[in-house]
Scaffold this motif. Sequence first.
Motif, PDB file in Angstrom:
ATOM      1  N   ALA A   1       0.832  -1.206   0.000  1.00  0.00           N
ATOM      2  CA  ALA A   1       0.000   0.000   0.000  1.00  0.00           C
ATOM      3  C   ALA A   1       0.864   1.254   0.000  1.00  0.00           C
ATOM      4  N   ASN A   2       1.977   1.221   0.746  1.00  0.00           N
ATOM      5  CA  ASN A   2       2.892   2.364   0.773  1.00  0.00           C
ATOM      6  C   ASN A   2       3.514   2.588  -0.606  1.00  0.00           C
TER       7      ASN A   2
ATOM      8  N   ARG B   1       7.585  -2.892  -5.955  1.00  0.00           N
ATOM      9  CA  ARG B   1       6.242  -3.434  -5.741  1.00  0.00           C
ATOM     10  C   ARG B   1       6.189  -4.925  -6.068  1.00  0.00           C
TER      11      ARG B   1
ATOM     12  N   ASP C   1       2.217   1.694  -3.444  1.00  0.00           N
ATOM     13  CA  ASP C   1       1.163   2.197  -4.335  1.00  0.00           C
ATOM     14  C   ASP C   1       0.983   3.698  -4.152  1.00  0.00           C
ATOM     15  N   SER C   2       1.065   4.170  -2.903  1.00  0.00           N
ATOM     16  CA  SER C   2       0.958   5.609  -2.658  1.00  0.00           C
ATOM     17  C   SER C   2       2.129   6.351  -3.294  1.00  0.00           C
ATOM     18  N   ARG C   3       3.309   5.796  -3.173  1.00  0.00           N
ATOM     19  CA  ARG C   3       4.488   6.423  -3.789  1.00  0.00           C
ATOM     20  C   ARG C   3       4.374   6.421  -5.314  1.00  0.00           C
TER      21      ARG C   3
ATOM     22  N   THR D   1       1.548   6.617  -6.945  1.00  0.00           N
ATOM     23  CA  THR D   1       0.600   7.693  -7.265  1.00  0.00           C
ATOM     24  C   THR D   1       1.294   9.047  -7.210  1.00  0.00           C
ATOM     25  N   LEU D   2       2.098   9.253  -6.152  1.00  0.00           N
ATOM     26  CA  LEU D   2       2.848  10.500  -6.040  1.00  0.00           C
ATOM     27  C   LEU D   2       3.841  10.644  -7.179  1.00  0.00           C
TER      28      LEU D   2
END
Length: 363
Positions: free
Chosen positions: A98-99, A184, A101-103, A105-106
């Motif tokens: 999840a972390n 990932r 995936d957030s990175r 997106t950023l």
Amino acid sequence: MNRKIALTLAVPLLLAGTYGAWHWWSVARFEESTDNAYVEADITMISPRVEGHLAAVEVVENQMVRAGEVLARLDDRDLRAKADQARARRDAAAASIANIDSRLTLEGALIRQAEANVASAQAEQRRAGADAQRYTALAGREFASQQKLATTQADAQKAGAALAKAQAALVAERDQLSVLSTERSKAEAALQEAKAALDLAENDLDKSTIRAPIDGVVGSSGARVGQFVKAGAQMMSLVPVQDAYITANFKETQIGRLRVGQPVELTIDAYPGLVVTGKIDSLSPASGAQFSLLPPENATGNFTKIVQRVPVRIALPKDGPLAGRLRPGLSVEAHVDTRQQGRDLIGIAKADITIPQQVAVRP
């Protein structure tokens, strides 16, 4: 007087002999029998699949149990802690994904920002280049000062450098996207490993509860509370008395007329006077001696011929008078009526057997 006594005895003896001859001719000569027969069942040995101390024994000797019922429980505190540990590792691996995936997106937003910076730098480079070209032409005609020309040329060089910087930043952001994608994939592999470890831990935890695999009666139980048991060690036996069958060991000289499906009259020593009718179910692929610990070696010089016995399995009716009452090991006498042909024991129809014809040899 002697003649009268002889005649009196001769008549019943003649009748008995006649009846005996008729019975042999019509019945006895078609019958194969043996007293080397016993009740058997496919006994299941119950063993734990994980080691540990017995916390509870839920059954006692001779108790009837159903498939799925709990037989015993192991102390599962260590196994439960291992399952919790594996679950925490799985959750940590999922959080790592999840972390990432957030990175990602950023990083997508940063790439779009870098692309915008490149577009801005290109526009600035085109403006600065156009200004430099105009002031170069004006300076050649002495309509512009050399200072202004130098300034516009410097601005064009600065715009080119800014464009190169923006393009390099865009390449770096895109490379970072590839790095995050690789991370990932690595995190997904770690998550799968954590899930597999959790499955193993939960399986071991589930194995701490020992259940009956079949319906049967508990026997030969050596399980005691507090006892440490190892994986694979025999704790008790389950005897499926409801599925008992008969194994009759016929002589090799008797099996020639035996066929699958032929009726068998069975008398059990434990239930005198009661006759049960079963059917031949199958024939062993070899004599009993071949499955012994030390099979015979007939090629030795001290050979002695011994009549071999072949195990024949006899099925009992499910709704018979002794259903569920027979116990493995009981002695039985079996009488097979061979007048009913049934099916060939080895599965070969008579029509499929070809007998080679004799070839006449000319002198």
